[in-house]
Design a protein around this motif. Sequence first.
Motif, PDB file in Angstrom:
ATOM      1  N   LEU A  52      -3.338  16.493   5.060  1.00 58.53           N
ATOM      2  CA  LEU A  52      -4.309  15.794   5.785  1.00 58.53           C
ATOM      3  C   LEU A  52      -3.810  16.124   7.244  1.00 58.53           C
ATOM      4  CD1 LEU A  52      -6.682  13.734   6.412  1.00 58.53           C
ATOM      5  CD2 LEU A  52      -4.815  11.891   6.381  1.00 58.53           C
ATOM      6  N   LEU A  53      -2.756  15.889   7.814  1.00 61.30           N
ATOM      7  CA  LEU A  53      -2.345  16.348   9.186  1.00 61.30           C
ATOM      8  C   LEU A  53      -2.750  17.637   9.509  1.00 61.30           C
ATOM      9  CD1 LEU A  53       0.962  14.338   9.540  1.00 61.30           C
ATOM     10  CD2 LEU A  53      -1.331  13.737  10.313  1.00 61.30           C
ATOM     11  N   ARG A  54      -2.533  18.543   8.646  1.00 55.09           N
ATOM     12  CA  ARG A  54      -2.831  20.038   8.652  1.00 55.09           C
ATOM     13  C   ARG A  54      -4.107  20.395   8.990  1.00 55.09           C
ATOM     14  NH1 ARG A  54       0.994  23.904   6.368  1.00 55.09           N
ATOM     15  NH2 ARG A  54       3.190  22.895   6.665  1.00 55.09           N
ATOM     16  N   ALA A  86     -15.385  15.195  10.365  1.00 57.46           N
ATOM     17  CA  ALA A  86     -16.744  14.322   9.745  1.00 57.46           C
ATOM     18  C   ALA A  86     -16.391  12.945  10.200  1.00 57.46           C
ATOM     19  CB  ALA A  86     -16.845  14.396   8.240  1.00 57.46           C
ATOM     20  N   GLN A  87     -15.407  12.410  10.017  1.00 59.38           N
ATOM     21  CA  GLN A  87     -14.689  11.147  10.104  1.00 59.38           C
ATOM     22  C   GLN A  87     -13.031  11.172  10.266  1.00 59.38           C
ATOM     23  OE1 GLN A  87     -15.622   8.728   6.596  1.00 59.38           O
ATOM     24  NE2 GLN A  87     -14.482   9.830   5.427  1.00 59.38           N
ATOM     25  N   LEU A  88     -12.559  10.154  10.959  1.00 59.25           N
ATOM     26  CA  LEU A  88     -11.153  10.019  11.140  1.00 59.25           C
ATOM     27  C   LEU A  88     -10.604   9.365   9.583  1.00 59.25           C
ATOM     28  CD1 LEU A  88      -9.145  10.369  12.985  1.00 59.25           C
ATOM     29  CD2 LEU A  88      -9.282   7.918  13.901  1.00 59.25           C
ATOM     30  N   PRO A  89      -9.932  10.187   8.959  1.00 62.02           N
ATOM     31  CA  PRO A  89      -9.371   9.901   7.607  1.00 62.02           C
ATOM     32  C   PRO A  89      -8.279   8.941   7.837  1.00 62.02           C
ATOM     33  CG  PRO A  89      -8.557  12.098   8.238  1.00 62.02           C
ATOM     34  CD  PRO A  89      -9.231  11.664   9.485  1.00 62.02           C
ATOM     35  N   ALA A  90      -8.314   8.256   6.521  1.00 59.55           N
ATOM     36  CA  ALA A  90      -6.900   7.279   6.440  1.00 59.55           C
ATOM     37  C   ALA A  90      -5.946   7.733   6.079  1.00 59.55           C
ATOM     38  CB  ALA A  90      -7.553   6.153   5.229  1.00 59.55           C
ATOM     39  N   ASP A  91      -4.611   7.559   6.502  1.00 54.18           N
ATOM     40  CA  ASP A  91      -3.283   7.970   6.147  1.00 54.18           C
ATOM     41  C   ASP A  91      -3.071   7.539   4.827  1.00 54.18           C
ATOM     42  OD1 ASP A  91      -0.690   8.744   6.096  1.00 54.18           O
ATOM     43  OD2 ASP A  91       0.003   7.492   7.719  1.00 54.18           O
ATOM     44  N   LEU A 128      -0.230   7.196   3.822  1.00 53.09           N
ATOM     45  CA  LEU A 128       1.058   6.301   3.748  1.00 53.09           C
ATOM     46  C   LEU A 128       0.686   4.878   4.617  1.00 53.09           C
ATOM     47  CD1 LEU A 128       4.058   8.848   4.490  1.00 53.09           C
ATOM     48  CD2 LEU A 128       3.663   7.387   2.581  1.00 53.09           C
ATOM     49  N   GLY A 129      -0.621   4.668   4.817  1.00 57.29           N
ATOM     50  CA  GLY A 129      -0.911   3.554   5.533  1.00 57.29           C
ATOM     51  C   GLY A 129      -0.659   3.425   6.782  1.00 57.29           C
ATOM     52  N   GLY A 130      -0.541   4.747   7.564  1.00 50.06           N
ATOM     53  CA  GLY A 130       0.005   4.330   8.945  1.00 50.06           C
ATOM     54  C   GLY A 130      -1.236   4.697   9.858  1.00 50.06           C
ATOM     55  N   ARG A 131      -1.202   4.848  11.249  1.00 52.11           N
ATOM     56  CA  ARG A 131      -2.016   5.001  12.161  1.00 52.11           C
ATOM     57  C   ARG A 131      -2.018   6.278  12.547  1.00 52.11           C
ATOM     58  NH1 ARG A 131      -2.446   1.123  17.304  1.00 52.11           N
ATOM     59  NH2 ARG A 131      -0.086   1.761  17.358  1.00 52.11           N
ATOM     60  N   LEU A 132      -2.876   7.093  12.712  1.00 50.20           N
ATOM     61  CA  LEU A 132      -2.821   8.671  12.968  1.00 50.20           C
ATOM     62  C   LEU A 132      -3.127   8.718  14.636  1.00 50.20           C
ATOM     63  CD1 LEU A 132      -5.001  10.016  10.272  1.00 50.20           C
ATOM     64  CD2 LEU A 132      -2.587  10.022  10.236  1.00 50.20           C
ATOM     65  N   PHE A 133      -2.444   9.597  15.152  1.00 54.99           N
ATOM     66  CA  PHE A 133      -2.609   9.793  16.683  1.00 54.99           C
ATOM     67  C   PHE A 133      -2.416  11.409  17.018  1.00 54.99           C
ATOM     68  CE2 PHE A 133       1.855   8.640  16.120  1.00 54.99           C
ATOM     69  CZ  PHE A 133       2.622   9.744  16.821  1.00 54.99           C
TER      70      PHE A 133
END
Length: 304
Positions: A216-218, A248-253, A255-260
């Motif tokens: 996802l991060l890639r 398209a949208q900010l995906p969910a992590d 591992l449940g974290g907050r992406l930044f």
Amino acid sequence: MDKVYLRFVPGVLLVALLSAPPRPVSRQGGGLLLPRPGLLKTLFRSQQGLVTDYFWVLLINRIGAASRPSEYRQIYDYADLVTDLDPTFWQAYFYSGLTIPVHLGKGDYVNVEESSAILRKGLKHLPDNQRLSFQLAYNLMFFEKKYKEAADIIQELSRRPDAPSWYSALATRLYAQSGDFDSSLSLSMALRDGAEDEESREFYAHRVQEILQERLLRTIDEAITRYRQREGHLPDGLPALVASGDLAQLPADPLGGRLFLGEDGRAYSDAARFRMELIQDERTEDGERLVPKPRVTNDDESQP
């Protein structure tokens, strides 16, 4: 008389050869000018072991005396000759391959090609040698950045009954770093489902989520790159990528974290201290590892 003479001549040559170590002479175009292995085998057929040992001693002396990159490069020439004389001499492959690379600073190395070449030569003759295999994998992952090939070697080593348990975990990380997420996920899931204890099962279940997170991060990194190439600067935060249409949208992590968005222009999650990559030994003056920080913006998602 002729037969006696023919036997006597190689003996005299051998005494002359072993009497004093020759000063290495470089051939035109690089490399040392050393005797051809075919000639040595012909002249000293009955003393081949002694001749091999002689050049092995020269190899060890060169390892001990080398101080400049060019001198470390010469180790390869001695190792190549020794292993031509005795293709099963694993120590010559291993210690030369281990020693040849020289760190120039800031992650730059020289003589890596020669190091990997002698290790590959060794594995051609000794395919089951674990030390040679792991050292080649080390070259591939740290010097050459060929993570997929390194992962293949480590995964194969992990199948050995005496292999340490962390080999499999390293293979999954290397597959992910290479971008081969399918292989990384398949291996992690197989290890999770085949685990014989709860601790191992939980480790590989978590590894599956780590791999999904890295994939996802890639994807977000690619969106950041597109935005920067088009706009000429980094976005203020990850929501800007959605507004610009790069995501398209900010995906969910997973591992449940907050992406930044990190200050280095890459995506991160506060659920993991590091990305799923090999951590290079880069430290600050006080000895702390360098960990990317969030870009400081007014967007809530950019805060740690």
